[in-house]
Design a protein around this motif. Structure first.
Motif, mmCIF file in Angstrom:
data_model
loop_
_atom_site.group_PDB
_atom_site.id
_atom_site.type_symbol
_atom_site.label_atom_id
_atom_site.label_comp_id
_atom_site.label_asym_id
_atom_site.label_seq_id
_atom_site.Cartn_x
_atom_site.Cartn_y
_atom_site.Cartn_z
ATOM 1 N N SER A 185 17.654 62.046 34.045
ATOM 2 C CA SER A 185 16.959 62.509 33.037
ATOM 3 C C SER A 185 18.000 63.943 33.627
ATOM 4 O O SER A 185 18.680 64.980 33.221
ATOM 5 N N GLY A 186 17.266 64.526 35.376
ATOM 6 C CA GLY A 186 18.102 65.817 35.933
ATOM 7 C C GLY A 186 16.598 66.950 34.950
ATOM 8 O O GLY A 186 17.805 67.759 35.328
ATOM 9 N N VAL A 187 16.464 66.730 34.795
ATOM 10 C CA VAL A 187 15.274 67.664 33.538
ATOM 11 C C VAL A 187 14.623 67.964 34.880
ATOM 12 O O VAL A 187 14.001 67.883 34.711
ATOM 13 N N LEU A 188 14.815 69.762 35.352
ATOM 14 C CA LEU A 188 13.836 70.048 35.734
ATOM 15 C C LEU A 188 12.524 70.512 34.735
ATOM 16 O O LEU A 188 12.568 71.338 33.304
ATOM 17 N N PRO A 189 11.667 70.695 35.495
ATOM 18 C CA PRO A 189 10.187 70.872 34.506
ATOM 19 C C PRO A 189 10.338 72.683 34.435
ATOM 20 O O PRO A 189 11.475 73.231 35.009
ATOM 21 N N CYS A 190 9.130 72.854 33.038
ATOM 22 C CA CYS A 190 8.969 74.065 32.821
ATOM 23 C C CYS A 190 7.457 73.989 32.652
ATOM 24 O O CYS A 190 7.161 73.800 31.889
ATOM 25 N N THR A 191 7.109 75.481 32.908
ATOM 26 C CA THR A 191 5.817 75.549 32.138
ATOM 27 C C THR A 191 6.053 76.231 30.507
ATOM 28 O O THR A 191 6.840 76.682 29.941
ATOM 29 N N GLU A 192 5.286 75.101 29.350
ATOM 30 C CA GLU A 192 5.735 74.806 28.134
ATOM 31 C C GLU A 192 5.530 76.886 27.406
ATOM 32 O O GLU A 192 5.756 76.925 26.314
ATOM 33 N N ALA A 193 4.761 77.282 28.253
ATOM 34 C CA ALA A 193 3.339 78.418 27.690
ATOM 35 C C ALA A 193 4.814 79.475 27.801
ATOM 36 O O ALA A 193 4.841 80.364 26.571
ATOM 37 N N GLU A 194 5.174 79.777 28.847
ATOM 38 C CA GLU A 194 6.479 80.588 29.495
ATOM 39 C C GLU A 194 7.126 80.709 28.577
ATOM 40 O O GLU A 194 7.833 81.577 27.898
ATOM 41 N N ARG A 195 8.239 79.161 28.267
ATOM 42 C CA ARG A 195 9.398 79.138 27.195
ATOM 43 C C ARG A 195 8.979 79.324 26.094
ATOM 44 O O ARG A 195 10.069 80.230 25.718
ATOM 45 N N ALA A 196 7.424 79.069 25.477
ATOM 46 C CA ALA A 196 7.640 80.134 24.115
ATOM 47 C C ALA A 196 6.781 81.063 24.200
ATOM 48 O O ALA A 196 7.804 81.211 22.630
ATOM 49 N N ALA A 197 6.483 81.579 24.685
ATOM 50 C CA ALA A 197 6.656 83.105 24.740
ATOM 51 C C ALA A 197 8.321 84.302 25.410
ATOM 52 O O ALA A 197 7.640 84.840 24.005
#
Length: 398
Positions: A185-197
Motif C-alpha cells: 500500500s505504501g500508505v503513510l500514517p497520520c492522526t485522523e483527528a489532525e486530518r479532520a481538524a
C-alpha cells in the motif's frame, strides 16, 4: 559439484577481499527466508512479500540490502555479504536460510554455488535483466549461465526480460512471464483527528503541496503559486522544506517578496482564509499532507538530485504528481508511473506553473491520481503466486 573456470576466475578477481567483519543481529528462530535487493527499485516488492510471509505464516525474513528500510515485523535487514568464499560460507552457516529470493536480475555466483551445495533453493522475482554485482561480468566465461542454471524459477517482468534470461542460459521451462510483485500500500500514517481538524480549517479551499523543497526551487514554486492564485484566489500552498532549519529564512523571503501571509506548523499556527502559504516544517507528517493535497509537486526533481520522498507515497494516497526530470533514487518508480501516464512532467518554472494550472481542474487531477494508484496497487496476483512457491519450496526443504 566442481567449479567452472569462469567461476574460479570470478572468485579470484571479483570480490576484492573478504570485506569488513560481519556484525549481525541474532538469527530469528525457525525457518528463514533470505531475500536480496540489489538496488532501491527492488526493495518495495520484497518488503510486501516479506510482510505477507510473516503475517500469514509467521515466517521471518532476512533482507540483504545496502539501503535502509522501514522497520517491519518479522524483518531483519543486513548489508549483503561480500562475494568471496569466506564471506559466503559465513553467511550461510550463520543464517541457514531455507530459501533464497533474488530480485531484478542480479546473480551472486559464489553465493548461488554455495547454496546449491547445501540444497538451498533460490528463485528470481521482478526479473528484468541477468547480470553480476557491479557490472555485466563478461570477463568470466559462463558465470552468468552457470548462475542461472542454479535458479529454480524466474518470474520475468515481461516477454523482453524472459527472452534475455532464456538467451543467457536460464532453463526455458523455468522462466515465467509474471509481471512485477505488488508494491504494497505504501500508505503513510497520520492522526485522523489532525486530518479532520485541518479539513475543517481549510473548508473548501483548493490545496497543493510542494514536498522536500530545496532552496534552488523556491522561486519556481512561489512563481507557480503566484500565477495559480490569479486563477484560484483561495488556493493554499503547503510547503515541506527539504530541511526544517530553512523555515525561518523561507518565511522571511515569502513575506518580504510576495506580501503573503505564512502560517507555520512548528509554531502551532493555523492557516486561515487570509493565509496563502502553510509551512509544514515538522518532520514525519507526510501522510497528513498527502491526504490533504490533491496535487503534489516533488521538490528536488527540477533542479536538485531528485525527490527526497518516494513518489509512490503520494500516489498511494490519491495525490496527483507534478515532477521535474530528475528522478534521483526513484528512477524505477518514476519510470513505471511515467509509462502509465500517471504523472504530469515539467521541465521549467513556466512548465510548473502551467502544470499546476492544468491540475487545478479536479477531473484532470483525479485522472492522474487514479492512474498512479493503479500502478501502486498492481501485482497482487504475482505476489500471491510467489508466496505459494516459497511455501512449497520451504516445505520440500524440511
Amino acid at each position: 559439484m566442481n567449479r567452472s573456470l569462469g567461476l574460479s576466475l570470478y572468485a579470484v578477481f571479483a570480490g576484492g577481499g573478504d570485506g569488513p567483519p560481519a556484525d549481525w543481529p541474532p538469527r530469528p528462530a525457525g525457518r528463514l527466508v533470505w531475500m536480496h535487493a540489489p538496488g532501491p527499485g527492488a526493495v518495495r516488492g520484497l518488503l510486501e512479500l516479506a510482510r505477507r510471509l510473516y503475517e500469514e505464516d509467521g515466517t521471518p525474513v532476512l533482507l540483504s540490502s545496502t539501503r535502509e528500510v522501514p522497520d517491519q515485523p518479522g524483518l531483519t535487514r543486513i548489508l549483503p555479504p561480500a562475494e568471496t568464499g569466506t564471506a559466503v560460507r559465513a553467511f550461510l552457516e550463520y543464517w541457514r536460510p531455507g530459501i533464497g529470493v533474488l530480485s531484478d536480475g542480479e546473480l551472486r555466483p559464489l553465493l548461488l554455488d554455495a547454496a546449491a551445495r547445501r540444497s538451498i533453493p533460490v528463485i528470481m522475482v521482478d526479473a528484468r535483466k541477468p547480470g553480476l554485482p557491479g557490472g555485466p561480468g563478461t570477463v568470466w566465461p559462463g558465470v552468468i549461465r552457470r548462475g542461472l542454471g542454479q535458479i529454480h524459477r524466474v518470474f520475468a517482468v515481461d516477454e523482453t526480460a524472459a527472452r534475455l534470461f532464456r538467451r543467457k542460459g536460464a532453463d526455458p521451462d523455468l522462466v515465467r512471464i509474471e509481471g512485477r510483485l505488488e508494491d504494497g500500500s505504501g500508505v503513510l500514517p497520520c492522526t485522523e483527528a489532525e486530518r479532520a481538524a485541518l479539513v475543517r480549517q481549510f473548508r473548501t479551499r483548493p490545496v497543493w503541496l510542494a514536498t522536500g523543497l530545496p532552496e534552488a526551487e523556491d522561486a519556481a514554486v512561489i512563481g507557480a503559486h503566484r500565477a495559480a492564485l490569479r486563477l484560484s484566489h483561495r488556493l493554499l500552498l503547503i510547503i515541506v522544506p527539504d530541511r526544517p532549519e530553512r523555515a525561518d529564512a523561507l518565511v522571511r523571503q515569502i513575506e518580504a517578496a510576495e506580501g503573503w501571509t505564512v502560517a507555520r506548523r512548528s509554531a502551532d499556527e493555523e492557516p486561515d482564509e487570509e493565509t496563502e502559504v502553510f509551512l509544514a516544517d515538522v518532520p514525519s507528517e507526510m501522510g497528513l499532507w498527502y491526504r490533504l493535497a490533491p496535487i503534489t509537486y516533488l521538490g528536488g526533481s527540477l533542479y536538485g538530485a531528485g525527490s527526497q520522498h518516494d513518489p509512490f507515497e503520494a500516489a498511494a494516497l490519491g495525490s496527483a504528481i507534478l515532477h521535474g526530470p530528475q528522478t534521483g533514487a526513484w528512477q524505477a518508480a518514476m519510470a513505471r508511473l511515467t509509462e502509465a501516464r500517471a504523472t504530469r512532467p515539467v521541465g521549467s518554472p513556466a512548465d510548473l506553473a502551467e502544470g499546476l494550472a492544468d491540475l487545478l481542474s479536479p477531473d484532470r487531477a483525479a485522472r492522474l491520481a487514479q492512474a498512479a494508484w493503479a500502478v501502486t496497487s498492481a501485482g497482487a496476483e504475482v505476489t500471491d503466486r510467489v508466496v505459494l512457491l516459497v511455501r512449497e519450496l520451504l516445505e520440500a526443504s524440511r
